[in-house]
Write an enzyme that holds these catalytic residues in place. Structure first.
Site, mmCIF file in Angstrom:
data_model
loop_
_atom_site.group_PDB
_atom_site.id
_atom_site.type_symbol
_atom_site.label_atom_id
_atom_site.label_comp_id
_atom_site.label_asym_id
_atom_site.label_seq_id
_atom_site.Cartn_x
_atom_site.Cartn_y
_atom_site.Cartn_z
ATOM 1 N N CYS A 176 46.053 48.937 46.262
ATOM 2 C CA CYS A 176 44.891 48.656 47.130
ATOM 3 C C CYS A 176 45.302 48.127 48.499
ATOM 4 O O CYS A 176 44.547 48.232 49.459
ATOM 5 C CB CYS A 176 43.962 47.662 46.445
ATOM 6 N N HIS A 225 38.894 45.592 51.719
ATOM 7 C CA HIS A 225 39.113 46.620 50.698
ATOM 8 C C HIS A 225 37.899 46.626 49.768
ATOM 9 O O HIS A 225 37.410 45.576 49.356
ATOM 10 C CB HIS A 225 40.387 46.300 49.921
ATOM 11 N N ASN A 280 35.799 52.355 44.313
ATOM 12 C CA ASN A 280 37.063 51.812 44.818
ATOM 13 C C ASN A 280 38.061 52.970 44.968
ATOM 14 O O ASN A 280 38.483 53.556 43.976
ATOM 15 C CB ASN A 280 37.579 50.769 43.818
HETATM 16 O O1 UT7 Z 1 40.986 47.031 43.702
HETATM 17 C C1 UT7 Z 1 41.939 46.216 43.114
HETATM 18 C C2 UT7 Z 1 41.420 44.886 42.809
HETATM 19 N N1 UT7 Z 1 40.376 44.976 41.814
HETATM 20 C C3 UT7 Z 1 39.477 44.035 41.748
HETATM 21 O O2 UT7 Z 1 39.500 43.129 42.553
HETATM 22 C C4 UT7 Z 1 38.462 44.105 40.628
HETATM 23 C C5 UT7 Z 1 38.216 42.736 40.075
HETATM 24 N N2 UT7 Z 1 37.372 42.706 38.887
HETATM 25 C C6 UT7 Z 1 36.101 43.133 38.839
HETATM 26 O O3 UT7 Z 1 35.586 43.666 39.813
HETATM 27 C C7 UT7 Z 1 35.282 42.877 37.600
HETATM 28 O O4 UT7 Z 1 36.021 42.026 36.745
HETATM 29 C C8 UT7 Z 1 34.862 44.169 36.808
HETATM 30 C C9 UT7 Z 1 33.835 44.937 37.621
HETATM 31 C C10 UT7 Z 1 36.090 45.022 36.570
HETATM 32 C C11 UT7 Z 1 34.260 43.816 35.475
HETATM 33 O O5 UT7 Z 1 33.146 42.972 35.673
HETATM 34 P P1 UT7 Z 1 33.036 41.615 34.831
HETATM 35 O O6 UT7 Z 1 31.806 40.984 35.258
HETATM 36 O O7 UT7 Z 1 34.313 40.846 35.023
HETATM 37 O O8 UT7 Z 1 32.869 42.154 33.367
HETATM 38 P P2 UT7 Z 1 33.776 41.908 32.068
HETATM 39 O O9 UT7 Z 1 35.010 42.736 32.140
HETATM 40 O O10 UT7 Z 1 33.930 40.447 31.831
HETATM 41 O O11 UT7 Z 1 32.844 42.475 30.936
HETATM 42 C C12 UT7 Z 1 31.558 41.919 30.657
HETATM 43 C C13 UT7 Z 1 30.877 42.749 29.586
HETATM 44 C C14 UT7 Z 1 31.770 43.022 28.386
HETATM 45 O O12 UT7 Z 1 30.922 43.033 27.241
HETATM 46 P P3 UT7 Z 1 30.821 41.727 26.283
HETATM 47 O O13 UT7 Z 1 32.224 41.475 25.809
HETATM 48 O O14 UT7 Z 1 30.280 40.643 27.160
HETATM 49 O O15 UT7 Z 1 29.873 42.182 25.218
HETATM 50 C C15 UT7 Z 1 32.283 44.412 28.629
HETATM 51 O O16 UT7 Z 1 32.599 45.095 27.452
HETATM 52 O O17 UT7 Z 1 30.560 44.030 30.149
HETATM 53 C C16 UT7 Z 1 31.096 45.055 29.297
HETATM 54 N N3 UT7 Z 1 31.464 46.182 30.137
HETATM 55 C C17 UT7 Z 1 30.611 47.184 30.418
HETATM 56 N N4 UT7 Z 1 29.354 47.438 30.050
HETATM 57 C C18 UT7 Z 1 28.782 48.567 30.528
HETATM 58 C C19 UT7 Z 1 32.641 46.406 30.768
HETATM 59 N N5 UT7 Z 1 32.575 47.544 31.461
HETATM 60 C C20 UT7 Z 1 31.331 48.052 31.263
HETATM 61 C C21 UT7 Z 1 30.691 49.217 31.723
HETATM 62 N N6 UT7 Z 1 29.413 49.427 31.315
HETATM 63 N N7 UT7 Z 1 31.275 50.101 32.549
#
Ligand code: UT7
Length: 335
Positions: free
Chosen positions: A115, A262, A292
């Site tokens: 990135c 980014h 992204n």
């Molecule tokens: O570009 C390089 C740098 N990248 C970044 O800076 C990205 C940084 N991270 C993020 O943007 C976020 O952490 C994500 C967008 C990747 C994920 O969002 P989050 O709010 O951190 O979600 P999470 O991974 O903690 O997941 C929350 C819930 C989980 O379910 P439970 O365990 O709470 O039941 C996941 O299984 O959301 C679920 N989940 C989804 N649900 C529907 C994860 N992905 C999805 C999805 N659709 N696509």
């Protein structure tokens, strides 16, 4: 010593639009979750029939940037190509682009900083121009993510975020004092390399194993991201490196005309905006349309901002990125 300035910008994204609803048909996800957690409404994924590749998309963006710079391909002294999704394991995208554009035998350098790739690329180009070694340097960021994502529910936390596309900038020697790239700051922290990675194929798990049947069940061939961990580091490092750039130039937050972060997650951009106390019009986001696009994200956004008339002469434009490595960096420009 010379300075450098951006004299041409271009981008290319594949025609194929993939909406959140489209994704919900192939994995357990939904528009509401994706928009709420990331801000993304749609992204572009290469249609395999189109023939687009990382290098081809990069060459399309580069063509536009070179033309807008008022130059020809023969005026470019050096190529810098940033990607995490190269057409081949080796050689890198730089030489492929050189061939696609039928350029002379100038040097081509590949950047592997995910990135932050475009930011690192601008910094390298700036150094070459500052020392007088080169006059015109082409910096390209391009990604074909869709070819390598786990498009099942197992990979949904990563695959809904990433999109394909390319952007390019031509940097040239700047004769006006105090204009162009004022500073670049680069950082890395390799102890977190495995928090955002595709581990294989690698020299640890080499090609014969890669081509074995059922290897699609091996998640080490797909991107892995420890999302919340990356998020927490991103918001800290973005703010730090933006402030580092401002301080190095005796500038204040208020001096920023436009911040182009980014495009990793709309919530990250909003967090930085709030932390720096910037008005809505001072931060540019287009993650809603493209997701992204990693090494391409900053330069696609910069090109769009420029095309929309959001950047004027003398504006202070700040570019910043954070990503896998971890690597991060900022560029401060007086346009
Ligand atoms: O570009 C390089 C740098 N990248 C970044 O800076 C990205 C940084 N991270 C993020 O943007 C976020 O952490 C994500 C967008 C990747 C994920 O969002 P989050 O709010 O951190 O979600 P999470 O991974 O903690 O997941 C929350 C819930 C989980 O379910 P439970 O365990 O709470 O039941 C996941 O299984 O959301 C679920 N989940 C989804 N649900 C529907 C994860 N992905 C999805 C999805 N659709 N696509």
């Amino acid at each position: 010593m010379y300075s450098s300035k951006i004299i041409g910008l271009g981008y290319y994204v594949p025609e194929n639009v993939v909406t959140n609803d489209d994704l919900s048909k192939i994995m357990d996800t939904n528009d509401e979750w994706i928009q709420e957690r990331t801000g993304i409404k749609e992204r572009r994924w290469i249609d395999p029939k189109s023939g687009d590749t990382t290098a081809i998309m990069g060459s399309k963006a580069a063509k536009i940037a070179i033309e807008r710079a008022g130059l020809t391909k023969d005026d470019i002294d050096f190529i810098i190509f940033a990607t995490l999704s190269p057409d081949m394991y080796f050689p890198g995208g730089g030489v492929l682009l050189q061939d696609l554009l039928d350029m002379p035998t100038v040097g081509a350098l590949d950047i592997r900083n995910q990135c932050s790739g475009f930011i690192y690329g601008l910094s390298v180009a700036d150094q070459f121009i500052k020392t007088g070694m080169y006059k015109n340097v082409l910096v390209v960021g391009s990604e074909n993510h869709s070819g390598g994502l786990d498009k099942t529910t197992r990979g949904r936390n990563v695959s809904v975020i990433f999109g394909d596309g390319a952007g390019a900038a031509v940097l040239s020697r700047c004769e006006e004092k105090g204009k162009g790239i004022l500073s670049t700051h680069l950082h890395s922290e390799g102890k977190y390399a495995k928090e955002l990675t595709i581990e294989n194929p690698s020299t640890n798990k080499w090609i014969p194993e890669f081509i074995k049947e059922n290897n699609h069940d091996d998640v080490s061939y797909y991107p892995y991201m420890n999302g919340q961990f990356v998020f927490k580091h991103a918001v800290v490092r973005f703010s730090e490196v933006i402030m580092e750039g401002l301080m190095a130039n005796n500038l204040q937050k208020d001096d920023i005309s436009l911040l182009i972060p980014h495009q990793a997650n709309l919530r990250i951009s909003q967090f930085i905006q709030k932390k720096l106390g910037l008005a809505d019009g001072k931060v540019f986001n287009n993650i809603m349309k493209y997701g992204n696009t990693t090494a391409a994200s900053v330069v696609i956004a910069l090109t769009e901002a420029f095309e929309e008339g959001r950047i004027k002469d003398n504006d202070i434009v700040v570019l910043a990125a954070f990503g896998s490595g971890f690597t991060w960096g900022s560029v401060v420009i007086r346009w």
